[in-house]
Every structure is written in structure tokens, then in C-alpha cells.
Design a protein around this motif. Structure first.
Motif, short mmCIF file in Angstrom:
data_model
loop_
_atom_site.label_atom_id
_atom_site.label_comp_id
_atom_site.label_asym_id
_atom_site.label_seq_id
_atom_site.Cartn_x
_atom_site.Cartn_y
_atom_site.Cartn_z
N ALA A 32 -15.46 -18.15 -3.77
CA ALA A 32 -14.72 -17.16 -2.98
C ALA A 32 -13.23 -17.48 -3.09
CB ALA A 32 -15.16 -17.20 -1.52
N GLY A 64 -16.78 -13.86 -3.86
CA GLY A 64 -16.35 -13.29 -2.59
C GLY A 64 -14.85 -13.06 -2.57
N ARG A 109 -11.51 -10.60 -0.37
CA ARG A 109 -11.19 -9.83 0.84
C ARG A 109 -11.25 -8.33 0.58
NH1 ARG A 109 -6.47 -12.86 4.32
NH2 ARG A 109 -7.43 -14.93 4.34
N ALA A 135 -18.90 -9.78 -3.07
CA ALA A 135 -18.99 -9.66 -1.61
C ALA A 135 -17.59 -9.43 -1.08
CB ALA A 135 -19.59 -10.94 -1.01
N SER A 144 -15.16 -9.02 2.16
CA SER A 144 -15.16 -9.38 3.58
C SER A 144 -14.29 -8.48 4.44
CB SER A 144 -14.70 -10.83 3.74
OG SER A 144 -13.37 -10.97 3.27
N PRO A 160 -18.28 -5.68 6.29
CA PRO A 160 -17.91 -7.02 5.83
C PRO A 160 -19.13 -7.81 5.33
CG PRO A 160 -16.88 -6.53 7.92
CD PRO A 160 -17.87 -5.44 7.67
N ARG A 161 -18.92 -8.47 4.19
CA ARG A 161 -19.99 -9.23 3.58
C ARG A 161 -19.40 -10.44 2.89
NH1 ARG A 161 -24.46 -6.82 -0.75
NH2 ARG A 161 -24.10 -8.56 -2.04
N TYR A 162 -20.08 -11.61 3.01
CA TYR A 162 -19.61 -12.85 2.40
C TYR A 162 -20.59 -13.26 1.29
CZ TYR A 162 -16.62 -12.94 6.51
OH TYR A 162 -15.71 -12.61 7.46
N VAL A 163 -20.18 -14.26 0.50
CA VAL A 163 -21.03 -14.64 -0.64
C VAL A 163 -22.41 -15.10 -0.18
CG1 VAL A 163 -19.27 -15.15 -2.36
CG2 VAL A 163 -19.85 -16.88 -0.67
N GLN A 164 -22.49 -15.77 0.98
CA GLN A 164 -23.81 -16.20 1.46
C GLN A 164 -24.69 -14.99 1.78
OE1 GLN A 164 -20.82 -17.17 2.59
NE2 GLN A 164 -20.87 -17.73 4.77
N ASP A 165 -24.04 -13.89 2.25
CA ASP A 165 -24.80 -12.65 2.48
C ASP A 165 -25.26 -12.07 1.15
OD1 ASP A 165 -24.23 -12.83 5.25
OD2 ASP A 165 -22.27 -11.93 4.90
N MET A 207 -17.15 -21.88 3.53
CA MET A 207 -17.93 -21.05 2.62
C MET A 207 -19.06 -21.87 2.00
SD MET A 207 -18.51 -20.54 -0.89
CE MET A 207 -17.08 -21.32 -1.65
#
Length: 735
Positions: free
Chosen positions: A609, A634, A636, A663, A665, A670-675, A702
Motif C-alpha cells: 500500500a 492499496g 487512497r 483497493a 481507501s 472505502p476498501r483496504y488491501v486486507q479487504d 497495514m
């Protein structure tokens, strides 16, 4: 002591040992070639039949010899002229010259004596002794580095020269011990330094006085297979008192030339069998396959010699020279160091100088050399321990914890442990804490409480030093000045800016590669060799503390590239993001061998990210073999900070990147790499089952989220991130 015993024979005798090894490797080919090319006797052929055939072809035959390869050679006189030939056993006639190869003779003289007679033999014996010392001491050092003999083939990390040196040693050491030991035995035998040990068989006084008994009627020759023959010597023509001498694998016997009777015989002694076995092991005569194997192992000597010199030079340049270090058995204070990059050795040098100035006898060595049975006069032990990665032992402390935990009890010598690390990392001083906890569990007496030094702080070190002085009852002022690394000037050639719209200014900075001197190209030091994922240290103006950035390029790319985000109040990031093309920075290279793709074909799962995309982009760019690569990135907002967006499209078309999963955010959802990982759980789990390697780069929060997500995804498979880390299939570069 072991390191010195390994280092100096290697450096002093490098040329001699290399000649010995290369000539020995070349000579190992000849027994195998002789075995392949020599006519072989048919099964069941007896010495009586063979000798009769040869005598019919060469009436003046005087001697028949059979080599361990099976080659049979006959020697004769024909009208006063000597002759010799390699014999075809089926006919008894010569098929090739018996003269040895000129190349083999030349190599043999070089290998045995350097063409210098007895003086050369002594010199080559010294070379064999040096090789034996190197092999044994090297084996001990490999075991220490690997964490014990049980971990002989444990995975290595560190610079290429050091890894190659150890990998070759792991394979070649047995052959080198065998070759050097047998060489010393043969030299001692040549100079009559060993007892003869052979049985003496007296020539019988009573013989028939007759001659001309047919060879094919002699019972002893008829009962001896050619496969057991070594030598058959004929009586001197016209001398009725002379006898046949038969030498076989079992012993020696005399035969009456008039009756064929066996007059006397003796078996080989145990000493003779040992001597012959040693000759066979060294020359390969009679064991050509083994000879070839030993020859191949000997080829590792020049490789280990070259890499050993590089390791020695790197050690001299990367570690401060600590003069006046006492032998471990005579020192009052044992100062053991666990360091990965070498900086902790600088603190050890400062402490050593201060303690020595206070009248202490101090020994400085690596934690991997921990051997309490040698510390006969020690009154205290001090451990200076850095941490590698996520709590692992640094290079010079490999195996320390295993040895401590395996010991029956801890040394009865007061202990102090000082950890070195960076508080911004979750695993701050984790290895040093593990050492302190293990020592406490073993009941190791404490000299002073566990303490730490943050970010190589001279102030923290001085504070700890005063506490150590109080514990020892002496005034101890530690004024540590870090040794600045050797730097290069890098010139910025281009920049690309991102993130302004989301108030996170980020730039991809590309610098020209500096000119590399010839010696650096040969040794691979400095910027002569680097890969994506390694670290570049940049010294900002007005500071002596470098900031480290992960490289997004390798040497073959032709440039040096990093990704930098401007941090609020960040001295180095502020200066870097303000650079314009043509400006320069002062920088140095730091190896990061634990964070790079392996050489296999298994898929890669790259997770990053923000600026963590830097080294991952470098891995994709360098994926010329089109290995399957799945990138989770990931960001922004794709409109402002989709770093490497254009290149990623090209890499996908070229087959360097298999899949891209993004992803965002700051979007509507909003979404993150883990999502993103959880959304692709089935594919991720299948890739990991197929042997994929996971590489994570970015902020620690992260990385923690990614680890949690992977734990959930892999739970049904029975795998965990911890298991993958142990297998070397999950690595992180976290800041």
C-alpha cells in the motif's frame, strides 16, 4: 580462535591450495578414462591362461601387471630391446602403448612436488595440511552459522559471496577432509615417516633347479582369477634358482619354475590394506567414480577461496577493527555481539575501549561463537544484541538461543543483555528480549537488568554505560561516535509526482547509477550489484542519521529508483520531495537479502500500500521469466496516487504481471488491501496451497491487517502466516 584458524591458512596458502585442488581435480579424470578405455578380461579368465597367451605373443615376457582399472600391461625383452604394451586379454597381444600420458605425467609432478623434488613435496604437504585445517575449522563455522550440526543444510541469508562460500563448503568439506588427510599420509609414507608394516617373505632356498614348467599347468596360477591379479614376475632367463613371484589382492607367493609348486606365501597385513585403501581413496585408482566425485568437490576450492577473500574484505570494511581483544579463555569480560548489518559492532568497539582503559581484560566475539566451557577466567558476560526482521536472530547470533536452551544449565557468570532496535517497529529488540527471557528461565545470574538502545542512540548507550560502571564499581563513560558508512553521490535524473489531491505528496525519484570502480565490480561491493527490495540509505543535510528507503530497481535496470512520501516534519522526506532533476544526494547501499523473490517458478503474491509499491514494482519489472505474479495494491484514490499505473498496464501486456487487484481507501466504498485479500480468498488460498510466496511491503498497521486477513483465509487449509514464515514463504518489509 576458530575464525582465525580458518582465516589465516586460507589467506596465506590460497595459491598453493588452489593449485593442489585444481591439479587433483584434473588427475581424477584419468582413472575413470583408463577404466573406460582399457580392454577388460572376460569373466572366469585365470592368470594361467592370460600368462600363457601373453607368453605366446611375447616369448621374452618378464612381467605382467594389472592396474585397479582392469588394464593389463606386459613388459618384455626382445633381442635385448625392452618393450611394453597394454594387452588385450582375449588374445594376449598388445593393443596400445603402455607409456603414460605426457599430460598426466606433467599434472602428477605438479600435484606432488611443483616440479621441485623433495622441497616441492614438503610444500604441497603444507598445502594439504592447510586444506585440512580449513576444512575442519570451516565445518565448525558452518555448524555455528547454521545453528548446530543438526541444521547443517539450514537456509542461509546474507550477501551472495558469504552464502555461496557456505553452500559450496557444505558439499565439499567431506571430500576435502578425505583428500587432504590421505595426501598427508602418502607424503609421510614417501619420507619413511610411517612404519613399513609389510610382511617380509624370504625367497626359498630349496628349489627344484628345473625350468620350463608350462604356465597353464601351474595350479596356483590356474586357481587365481585375473580380477585378483596385481603382478606376475617371471624368473630371470637362464637362472634355474629364480622363481615366479605372484602378487594378488590376498598377498604374495613364490612359484617353482620347474614344478609350478607354491614354495612360500604370505597374506597382506592389516597395515598394508590400510595403506592401499588410502592410496585408492586419494588417487581414485580402483574407485574411479569416487575419484571423480572427490575431483568435483576439489573444484569448490577456488570458488571458496575467491568468495572467502570477498567475505574477509567485506568484514574488514563493514566491521570496526577491535584491537587488543583478549582470547576468550583469558578475558575477565566476555563481550558477545549479535549484529546483522555491522552497526552493533561499532558499539562493541566503543565498550571494549572503555573497559580496556579501565583495566579490564576484554574478549569481543560473535554470539554465534558462544562456548561457556572456554570462559575459564570470565567474571561477567555482556551481550549486545540487535534484531533481524520480525524478532529473528541477526547473522552473528545464529544458533545462540538453540545452544542456550539445549544446555543443561546456564553459566555461573553474571550476565547483562543490551538490545538494539527501533521503537517504531512492533518487534523492537524482540531477539534481545528472547535472549534475556531464555537466560532468566535457565537461572543465569543477572549482572544488571535488561535494557535497550533506540535507533543507535549514543545517549541511550552512554546512559546504559554509566549503569554498567555502577554495577562494576568503576567510572565508565561511553562516548560513541557511529562510523559513517562509505557513501556515493547520486544525481536525480527524473521525478514523477502523485498524491497532491489527497494531501499526501509522493514522488517516484529516479537517480543515475554512479560510476563503479573496477575493484567494486569484481567484489560486488557498493552500487556494483543491487536488486529491487534492497535498501538505500540517504543522509539528509544537517543530520548524521541516515534514512532508509526500499529500492524499486535493480542494477540491470540502469537506474536507482525509490518512492518517497513527504512526512509532516520529515527532514529527509522533505528534502527528497523538493529535489529537482540535476540535484544530488549522499547515499549508500545496504543489503536486504531477506526480502527478495526466490528463484523458483511458484507464484508470487505481492501485497503493498502507498509507497510500499516501490520494491514490489521492481520485482514485477524484473520478472523476465514471466513467473505468475498477483499484485494487491492499496491506494487512497486512483486519480491521484495510482503509482506506476502506466507501467503496470505495460507489464500486464508483457506477461510480467498476471493479475492486479486494487483497493481504494478514499472512494465511495472505502476498501483496504486486507479487504481485497478477503474478497479474493478462494484464489489466494489456492495459490498458497500451490506453493506461492507472499511478500508484504508498507506500513506496520497495514502489514498487521494483512497477516490477520491471511490467517482467516488460510485457516481451512491448516496453514498460518507463522508457518509460512518458518518455511520462508512469507516475508515482510515493514516501516
Amino acid at each position: 580462535m576458530i575464525r582465525a584458524l580458518h582465516r589465516w591458512p586460507g589467506l596465506l596458502a590460497l595459491a598453493l591450495v588452489t593449485i593442489l585442488a585444481l591439479s587433483g581435480a584434473a588427475l581424477s579424470v584419468f582413472p575413470a578414462a583408463e577404466r573406460i578405455g582399457a580392454p577388460q578380461a572376460e569373466a572366469g579368465l585365470t592368470v594361467a591362461t592370460l600368462a600363457s597367451r601373453i607368453q605366446a605373443a611375447y616369448p621374452g615376457v618378464e612381467q605382467i601387471r594389472r592396474a585397479p582399472s582392469g588394464r593389463i600391461t606386459a613388459y618384455w625383452f626382445d633381442r635385448g630391446t625392452p618393450g611394453a604394451a597394454v594387452i588385450e586379454p582375449a588374445t594376449g597381444e598388445g593393443v596400445a602403448s603402455a607409456d603414460p600420458s605426457q599430460v598426466e605425467r606433467w599434472l602428477t609432478n605438479l600435484h606432488r612436488s611443483l616440479f621441485l623434488g623433495d622441497g616441492g613435496r614438503i610444500a604441497m604437504a603444507a598445502g594439504a595440511a592447510a586444506m585440512l585445517i580449513l576444512a575442519i575449522s570451516g565445518a565448525v563455522l558452518v555448524a555455528r552459522r547454521s545453528g548446530g550440526w543438526r541444521h547443517w543444510f539450514a537456509r542461509l541469508r546474507g550477501p551472495l559471496a558469504g552464502r555461496l562460500h557456505v553452500e559450496v563448503a557444505r558439499i565439499a568439506v567431506i571430500g576435502l577432509v578425505l583428500s587432504s588427510t590421505t595426501a598427508l599420509w602418502m607424503t609421510a609414507s614417501t619420507f619413511d615417516l610411517l612404519p613399513d608394516g609389510g610382511a617380509i617373505l624370504a625367497v626359498p632356498a630349496e628349489v627344484s633347479g628345473e625350468t620350463g614348467f608350462a604356465l597353464d599347468r601351474m595350479l596356483a596360477l590356474g586357481q587365481t582369477p585375473v580380477a585378483e591379479l596385481r603382478e606376475l614376475s617371471f624368473p630371470y632367463p637362464g637362472d634355474a634358482t629364480d622363481v615366479f613371484t605372484l602378487k594378488t589382492d590376498r598377498g604374495t607367493g613364490y612359484l617353482d619354475q620347474g614344478t609350478g609348486a607354491l614354495l612360500a606365501c604370505t597374506d597382506l597385513t592389516g597395515w598394508e590394506r590400510v595403506s592401499e585403501t588410502i592410496y585408492m581413496l586419494h588417487t581414485g585408482q580402483g574407485a574411479s567414480t569416487l575419484g571423480l566425485v572427490l575431483g568435483l568437490m576439489a573444484l569448490g576450492v577456488p570458488v571458496m577461496g575467491a568468495t572467502g577473500v570477498l567475505v574477509w574484505l567485506a568484514g574488514r570494511n563493514g566491521r570496526p577493527r577491535i584491537r587488543g581483544s583478549q582470547p576468550a579463555g583469558r578475558a575477565e569480560t566476555l563481550l558477545l555481539v549479535g549484529s546483522e548489518s555491522g552497526s552493533t559492532w561499532g558499539f562493541a568497539a566503543t565498550l571494549h575501549a572503555a573497559l580496556t582503559g579501565a583495566g579490564q581484560g576484554v574478549h569481543v566475539g560473535p554470539m554465534s561463537a558462544f562456548a561457556p566451557e572456554r570462559y575459564s577466567r570470565a567474571q561477567r558476560i555482556i551481550l549486545l544484541a540487535a534484531t533481524y526482521g520480525d524478532g529473528a536472530a541477526p547473522a552473528s547470533a545464529k544458533g545462540f538461543l538453540d545452544r542456550l536452551r539445549a544446555a543443561d544449565r546456564a553459566p555461573d557468570i553474571p550476565l547483562a543483555v543490551l538490545g538494539f532496535g527501533d521503537r517504531s517497529f512492533p518487534a523492537y529488540c524482540a531477539f534481545a528480549r528472547s535472549v534475556a527471557a531464555a537466560a532468566k528461565a535457565k537461572g543465569w545470574p543477572e549482572l544488571m537488568p535488561f535494557d535497550t538502545v533506540d535507533r543507535q542512540s549514543p545517549q541511550d548507550f552512554a546512559r546504559w554505560g554509566r549503569a554498567l560502571g555502577d554495577a562494576l564499581g568503576i567510572d565508565l563513560e561511553l562516548s560513541h561516535r557511529p562510523v559513517p558508512p562509505k557513501t556515493e553521490t547520486l544525481t536525480l535524473v527524473s521525478r514523477r509526482d502523485y498524491g497532491a489531491e489527497v494531501q499526501a505528496p509522493t514522488a517516484i525519484l529516479r537517480f543515475a547509477q554512479p560510476r563503479v570502480p573496477l575493484w567494486q565490480r569484481l567484489t560486488g561491493c557498493g552500487f556494483a550489484r543491487f536488486a529491487a527490495g534492497e535498501l538505500i540509505g540517504i543522509l539528509p543535510e544537517g543530520s548524521t542519521v541516515p534514512r532508509l528507503y526500499s529500492l524499486a530497481s535493480g542494477r540491470s535496470d540502469g537506474f536507482i529508483e525509490i518512492v518517497v512520501k513527504k512526512q509532516p516534519g520529515g527532514l529527509c522526506s522533505g528534502q527528497l520531495t523538493a529535489l529537482e532533476p540535476g540535484a544530488t544526494v549522499t547515499a549508500f547501499l545496504r543489503r536486504n537479502p531477506g526480502f527478495r523473490p526466490d528463484r523458483g517458478r511458484a507464484p508470487l503474491i505481492l501485497i503493498g500500500a502507498g509507497t510500499g509499491i516501490g520494491p514490489l514494482a521492481g520485482f514485477v519489472r524484473g520478472n523476465a521469466r514471466r513467473r505468475p505474479v498477483h499484485l494487491f495494491f492499496g491506494m487512497r484514490h486512483p486519480g491521484s496516487d495510482f503509482l506506476y499505473g502506466e507501467e503496470i498496464s505495460a507489464w500486464r501486456e508483457e506477461g510480467r504481471l498476471t493479475r492486479l487487484i486494487t483497493a481504494v481507501s478514499r472512494g465511495t466504498r472505502p476498501r483496504y488491501v486486507q479487504d481485497a485479500l478477503r474478497g479474493d480468498a478462494a484464489q489466494v488460498a489456492q495459490l498458497v496451497r500451490d506453493g506461492a510466496r507472499v511478500m508484504v511491503c508498507g506500513g506496520r498497521e497495514m502489514a498487521a491487517g494483512v497477516a490477520d486477513a491471511l490467517a482467516e483465509i488460510l485457516a481451512p487449509t491448516g496453514l498460518t502466516p507463522k508457518v509460512l514464515k518458518a518455511e520462508g514463504r512469507y516475508v515482510e518489509d515493514v516501516y
